[in-house]
Design a protein around this motif. Structure first.
Motif, short mmCIF file in Angstrom:
data_model
loop_
_atom_site.label_atom_id
_atom_site.label_comp_id
_atom_site.label_asym_id
_atom_site.label_seq_id
_atom_site.Cartn_x
_atom_site.Cartn_y
_atom_site.Cartn_z
N CYS A 220 0.73 -1.11 0.02
CA CYS A 220 -0.02 -0.08 0.11
C CYS A 220 0.76 1.45 -0.15
CB CYS A 220 -1.11 0.25 1.31
SG CYS A 220 -2.12 -1.34 1.46
N ASN A 221 2.10 1.35 0.68
CA ASN A 221 2.84 2.54 0.71
C ASN A 221 4.00 2.62 -0.11
OD1 ASN A 221 1.70 4.07 3.40
ND2 ASN A 221 1.99 1.78 3.99
N GLU A 222 4.43 1.39 -0.81
CA GLU A 222 5.62 1.52 -1.60
C GLU A 222 5.24 1.28 -3.30
OE1 GLU A 222 8.32 -1.15 -0.39
OE2 GLU A 222 8.29 -0.82 1.39
N ILE A 223 3.99 1.26 -3.68
CA ILE A 223 3.60 1.12 -4.98
C ILE A 223 2.64 2.25 -5.32
CG2 ILE A 223 2.36 -0.29 -6.53
CD1 ILE A 223 3.02 -2.56 -4.96
N GLU A 224 3.27 3.15 -6.51
CA GLU A 224 2.21 4.30 -6.68
C GLU A 224 1.15 3.65 -7.81
OE1 GLU A 224 4.99 6.77 -8.68
OE2 GLU A 224 6.19 7.16 -7.02
N GLY A 225 0.08 4.42 -7.63
CA GLY A 225 -1.11 4.16 -8.53
C GLY A 225 -2.23 4.22 -7.69
N ASP A 226 -3.13 4.12 -8.23
CA ASP A 226 -4.71 4.23 -7.61
C ASP A 226 -5.21 2.63 -7.73
OD1 ASP A 226 -7.02 4.72 -6.43
OD2 ASP A 226 -7.52 6.29 -7.90
N PHE A 227 -5.20 2.17 -6.66
CA PHE A 227 -5.59 0.44 -7.12
C PHE A 227 -6.10 0.11 -5.37
CE2 PHE A 227 -1.09 0.69 -5.62
CZ PHE A 227 -1.10 -0.05 -4.39
N ARG A 228 -6.72 -1.30 -5.51
CA ARG A 228 -7.17 -1.75 -4.45
C ARG A 228 -6.59 -3.08 -3.98
NH1 ARG A 228 -7.86 2.76 -3.99
NH2 ARG A 228 -9.94 3.97 -3.74
N VAL A 229 -6.80 -3.57 -2.80
CA VAL A 229 -6.14 -4.74 -2.64
C VAL A 229 -7.06 -5.68 -1.79
CG1 VAL A 229 -4.33 -6.32 -1.26
CG2 VAL A 229 -3.74 -3.91 -2.32
N ARG A 230 -7.54 -6.76 -2.28
CA ARG A 230 -8.18 -7.72 -1.39
C ARG A 230 -7.53 -8.86 -0.91
NH1 ARG A 230 -11.80 -12.44 -3.72
NH2 ARG A 230 -9.77 -13.43 -3.24
N VAL A 231 -7.61 -9.18 0.39
CA VAL A 231 -6.59 -10.37 0.78
C VAL A 231 -7.71 -11.68 0.83
CG1 VAL A 231 -5.78 -11.14 3.06
CG2 VAL A 231 -5.73 -8.71 2.44
N GLY A 232 -7.12 -12.75 0.38
CA GLY A 232 -7.69 -13.99 0.24
C GLY A 232 -7.77 -14.68 1.60
N MET A 233 -8.34 -15.97 1.44
CA MET A 233 -8.65 -16.82 2.76
C MET A 233 -7.20 -16.97 3.65
SD MET A 233 -9.58 -20.72 2.93
CE MET A 233 -7.92 -21.25 3.14
N ALA A 234 -7.48 -16.61 5.03
CA ALA A 234 -6.63 -16.76 6.02
C ALA A 234 -7.27 -17.55 7.04
CB ALA A 234 -6.32 -15.37 6.43
N ASN A 235 -6.72 -18.60 7.48
CA ASN A 235 -7.48 -19.34 8.70
C ASN A 235 -7.19 -18.76 9.76
OD1 ASN A 235 -8.34 -21.79 7.29
ND2 ASN A 235 -6.20 -22.57 7.19
N PRO A 236 -8.33 -18.92 10.95
CA PRO A 236 -8.34 -17.93 12.02
C PRO A 236 -6.86 -18.19 12.92
CG PRO A 236 -10.63 -19.03 11.77
CD PRO A 236 -9.72 -19.49 10.47
N LYS A 237 -6.35 -19.45 13.04
CA LYS A 237 -5.27 -19.46 14.01
C LYS A 237 -4.00 -18.79 13.26
CE LYS A 237 -3.22 -21.68 17.19
NZ LYS A 237 -3.67 -21.49 18.40
N GLY A 238 -3.92 -18.59 12.07
CA GLY A 238 -2.98 -17.74 11.67
C GLY A 238 -3.35 -16.36 12.10
N VAL A 239 -4.37 -15.81 11.43
CA VAL A 239 -5.03 -14.52 11.85
C VAL A 239 -4.87 -14.13 13.15
CG1 VAL A 239 -6.78 -12.88 11.71
CG2 VAL A 239 -6.39 -14.34 9.95
N HIS A 240 -5.25 -15.01 14.35
CA HIS A 240 -5.14 -14.61 15.63
C HIS A 240 -3.88 -13.97 16.16
CE1 HIS A 240 -5.59 -15.16 19.91
NE2 HIS A 240 -6.84 -15.08 19.74
N GLY A 241 -2.75 -14.48 15.71
CA GLY A 241 -1.59 -14.16 16.52
C GLY A 241 -1.35 -12.81 16.07
N ILE A 242 -1.90 -12.24 14.85
CA ILE A 242 -1.39 -11.01 14.24
C ILE A 242 -2.71 -10.13 14.19
CG2 ILE A 242 0.95 -11.60 13.45
CD1 ILE A 242 -0.90 -11.86 10.53
N ARG A 243 -3.63 -10.33 14.93
CA ARG A 243 -4.84 -9.84 14.46
C ARG A 243 -4.87 -8.29 14.84
NH1 ARG A 243 -5.18 -12.15 19.36
NH2 ARG A 243 -6.11 -11.16 21.28
N GLU A 244 -4.07 -7.78 16.06
CA GLU A 244 -4.07 -6.43 16.33
C GLU A 244 -3.43 -5.66 15.09
OE1 GLU A 244 -5.21 -4.66 18.65
OE2 GLU A 244 -6.11 -6.23 20.15
#
Length: 417
Positions: free
Chosen positions: A199-223
């Motif tokens: 988001c911060n190093e690439i110039e241009g007007d674009f959007r980013v969608r994050v694909g499937m992430a299992n809850p165990k992996g997300v939980h540790g970095i949720r904040e």
């Protein structure tokens, strides 16, 4: 992997949608069979031009439900007159075209093609950030094909993302078997780091969608992850964290690694950081060890967390998996539970889209739709259809403001303002 049979009725647009469905299914490792009798799931892409056509659709749906294990109905009649099938007691999952591939996967991880090379499709850039996962789910055959997580460096993925944007991508789709454990094999989960740098190093007007992430992996970095979403407008406020069950006992039998409480904590964290966002999740109903009480716990979790996008799949056995050795529940029991959850899903999702009516949203046009329409996504990745696109002079890649005028339960309609 699943064996599928697909039948398409109606116009060229429907045939195009079926090709997209099949492309996604093939990419996920599923394969087509010619008859419904040999299929794990039959897909019927319907038409609704005249009354005679509608009668034929219902008749064929009844035939298919008796010839295959599971039936999915999509297409024009499914979306405009889905209640007609229910009135005729057709036992099927009725859904939008976009949801069909995920519904077929039976909760398994997505399986992209060999390697992790990016692909540009129209204005959509698909960036697989890693291959493999850290899970060992008892029902999933994907792990046999992909192995453990193998993550290219953050720098390498940032450069691939930059190349996609420079090549014309307006929407970057970050994909993988489990994006939440990206970097685990390198000693530290780094999904939030990668997203922030894109988001911060690439110039241009674009959007980013994050694909499937299992809850165990997300939980540790949720904040950290929720903060990155809050700080970067380029990121769609959307996460897909498949919980699969509201029962910790069933999750244990599934070997899902997370517990219900961790999933709820993820939802609460994103609620704290984001005012408007979309929670997407999956439930598998009818797992062999799922009791009536387990199912009720899943229903309660659905009511509590109210995901705006939900995939409900009936458990089906995959060869060479541990769950395939378990004594399964009867088909009737699975169908009853699936129907109950799907009805609640439509109430929840419909309510979310109903709240959007009358509001103005900034959207990006992602792709062409049916007829002279385009499919757009707002900041929470909710789909808004704009009709008469040629009249308004809009095409994929454009950004515009729309007023949401109505909805069709799982998507909305908007008019440019």
């Amino acid at each position: 992997m699943a064996r599928y049979h697909i039948e398409t009725y109606g116009c060229t647009s429907n045939r195009g949608e079926s090709r997209q469905i099949e492309s996604a299914l093939r990419d996920a490792g599923h394969y087509r069979v010619e008859g419904p009798e040999q299929a794990d799931v039959a897909i019927m892409n319907t038409c609704t031009v005249v009354e005679k056509t509608e009668r034929n659709m219902v008749r064929r749906a009844k035939e298919l439900q008796s010839e295959t294990a599971d039936l999915i109905i999509t297409g024009c009649m499914a979306l405009a007159q889905g209640d007609e099938f229910r009135t005729e007691d057709v036992d099927a999952q009725i859904m939008h075209w976009d949801d069909v591939p995920t519904a077929v996967t039976n909760g398994e991880c997505p399986t992209p093609g060999p390697g992790v090379e990016p692909v540009l499709d129209g204005v959509v850039g698909i960036l697989p950030i890693a291959r493999g996962c850290m899970s060992d789910c008892s029902y999933c055959i994907t792990k046999h094909a992909t192995g453990k997580i193998d993550s290219p460096s953050v720098e390498e993925n940032v450069e691939k993302a930059r190349a996609l944007v420079h090549a014309g991508a307006k929407e970057l789709r970050i994909t993988g078997q489990d994006t939440g454990v990206y970097g685990w094999d390198r000693g530290e989960r780094k999904l939030h780091v990668l997203l922030d740098r894109i988001c911060n190093e690439i110039e241009g007007d674009f959007r980013v969608r994050v694909g499937m992430a299992n809850p165990k992996g997300v939980h540790g970095i949720r904040e950290e992850l929720a903060q990155v979403f809050a700080e970067n407008d380029e990121l769609y406020n959307f996460i897909h964290a498949p919980v699969q069950s509201g029962s910790n006992d069933v999750l244990g039998d599934m070997r899902r690694q997370h517990q219900v409480e961790e999933y709820v904590e993820i939802v609460e964290t994103f609620d704290e950081y984001l005012d408007y966002w979309t929670l997407s999740t999956d439930f598998i109903v009818g797992f062999p060890t799922e009791t009536d009480d387990d199912h009720e716990q899943s229903m309660a979790l659905l009511r509590e967390t109210r995901p705006e996008k939900l995939n409900v799949t009936r458990f089906s056995k995959r060869p060479n998996t541990d769950a395939a050795k378990m004594k399964g529940l009867g088909g009737t029991k699975k169908k009853e539970r699936s129907k109950e959850m799907s009805e609640l899903k439509m109430d929840i999702v419909g309510a979310a889209y109903d709240e959007m009516v009358g509001t103005e949203k900034r959207v990006m046009v992602v792709e062409e739709g049916t007829g002279d329409s385009v499919k757009c996504r707002d900041e929470a990745y909710r789909q808004i259809i704009v009709q008469n696109a040629t009249e308004h002079g809009i095409e994929p890649g454009d950004f515009l403001d729309v007023e949401v005028t109505s909805h069709q339960t799982v998507y909305a309609f908007g008019t440019p303002v």
